[in-house]
Scaffold this motif. Structure first.
Motif, PDB file in Angstrom:
ATOM      1  N   LEU A 146      46.542  39.510  32.200  1.00  0.00           N
ATOM      2  CA  LEU A 146      45.254  38.865  32.484  1.00  0.00           C
ATOM      3  C   LEU A 146      45.445  37.712  33.451  1.00  0.00           C
ATOM      4  O   LEU A 146      44.676  37.549  34.411  1.00  0.00           O
ATOM      5  N   MET A 147      46.466  36.887  33.212  1.00  0.00           N
ATOM      6  CA  MET A 147      46.757  35.775  34.125  1.00  0.00           C
ATOM      7  C   MET A 147      46.923  36.268  35.551  1.00  0.00           C
ATOM      8  O   MET A 147      46.349  35.709  36.496  1.00  0.00           O
ATOM      9  N   ALA A 148      47.710  37.335  35.732  1.00  0.00           N
ATOM     10  CA  ALA A 148      47.974  37.847  37.073  1.00  0.00           C
ATOM     11  C   ALA A 148      46.723  38.444  37.696  1.00  0.00           C
ATOM     12  O   ALA A 148      46.492  38.303  38.912  1.00  0.00           O
ATOM     13  N   ALA A 149      45.901  39.090  36.882  1.00  0.00           N
ATOM     14  CA  ALA A 149      44.654  39.660  37.393  1.00  0.00           C
ATOM     15  C   ALA A 149      43.703  38.569  37.876  1.00  0.00           C
ATOM     16  O   ALA A 149      43.059  38.697  38.924  1.00  0.00           O
ATOM     17  N   VAL A 150      43.622  37.479  37.120  1.00  0.00           N
ATOM     18  CA  VAL A 150      42.770  36.356  37.527  1.00  0.00           C
ATOM     19  C   VAL A 150      43.310  35.723  38.811  1.00  0.00           C
ATOM     20  O   VAL A 150      42.553  35.406  39.737  1.00  0.00           O
ATOM     21  N   ALA A 151      44.621  35.556  38.892  1.00  0.00           N
ATOM     22  CA  ALA A 151      45.232  34.973  40.096  1.00  0.00           C
ATOM     23  C   ALA A 151      44.910  35.811  41.324  1.00  0.00           C
ATOM     24  O   ALA A 151      44.638  35.271  42.413  1.00  0.00           O
ATOM     25  N   ALA A 152      44.933  37.129  41.177  1.00  0.00           N
ATOM     26  CA  ALA A 152      44.669  38.012  42.314  1.00  0.00           C
ATOM     27  C   ALA A 152      43.204  37.999  42.720  1.00  0.00           C
ATOM     28  O   ALA A 152      42.887  38.145  43.917  1.00  0.00           O
TER      29      ALA A 152
END
Length: 239
Positions: A146-152
């Motif tokens: 989820l963190m990486a998806a939000v960052a992207a």
């Protein structure tokens, strides 16, 4: 804002940030747990209350936070271990608060080294917690994704995940071998520091050092599928 701040790493992070002169909003699961935060509230902390195991109360926490105003940073520290609520609290709540709260400058999600043994699968998961369908390791792999998806998707918001180590909290146990101070230091650093390293996004951090997470974390298809599943369950998309 620091979720899960009645005790453990969340409490330590909230206390440290407040002592450093930051405006802090604490969170407790219910009114009884809120009483444990009286000292911080008397020192000027704002407060939100709600059980992050339940969808309706997650929404209410987001509404309470939005009434207080836009946060500069949100540290998603609330977590459970060995409970059917592991997916609602550890994954659904960070997602829904992220989707519903006014967008902050920085987001910090609590991960774990145990995420490496999580399963990168979404089929058959009961996001409501009615059945035990995901492990703690699974939940930490999902929240790191989820963190990486939000960052992207949100380039103007710094989004990072932290492995605090195995620290002596109520969850970790008194015999945990890692350093409690180092356990919450990285969260505070990512939430407030102007250090160039802290002004990056999409990282998985342990004691202020960036590490390579599970390969599925940066899999764009897995990120998309996770967001789709969480949007379907909550009825709220990440826009």
């Amino acid at each position: 804002m620091v979720t899960g701040s009645a005790d453990g790493l969340g409490r330590a992070a909230a206390e440290t940030l407040l002592r450093a002169g930051h405006e802090v909003v604490v969170h407790a699961r219910n009114a009884d747990r809120l009483s444990a935060l009286d000292e911080l509230i008397r020192a000027g902390a704002g407060a939100v209350v709600g059980d992050l195991a339940h969808l309706g109360e997650m929404r209410d926490v987001a509404e309470q936070a939005n009434r207080l105003g836009r946060m500069d940073a949100v540290i998603h520290d609330a977590g459970v271990l060995g409970s059917r609520a592991v997916l609602p609290v550890n994954v659904v709540a960070p997602y829904l608060l992220t989707a519903l709260m006014q967008r902050p400058d920085r987001l910090v999600y609590l991960s774990s080294g145990m995420h490496y043994s999580g399963h990168a699968r979404l089929g058959g998961l009961d996001w409501s917690g009615g059945r035990a369908t995901g492990s703690y390791s699974d939940s930490k792999l999902l929240v790191t994704t989820l963190m990486a998806a939000v960052a992207a998707r949100w380039p103007d918001t710094l989004s990072n995940a932290v492995d605090p180590g195995w620290v002596p909290t109520r969850m970790g146990g008194r015999g945990a071998p890692d350093d409690l101070r180092l356990g919450h230091l990285t969260q505070e650093w990512l939430a407030t520091s102007e250090d160039p390293d802290a002004l990056t996004s999409g990282g998985y951090w342990h004691h202020q050092r960036r590490r390579e997470p599970h390969p599925s974390v940066h899999d764009e298809h897995f990120q998309r599928d996770l967001l789709d599943e969480l949007a379907r369950f909550t009825g709220v998309g990440l826009t």
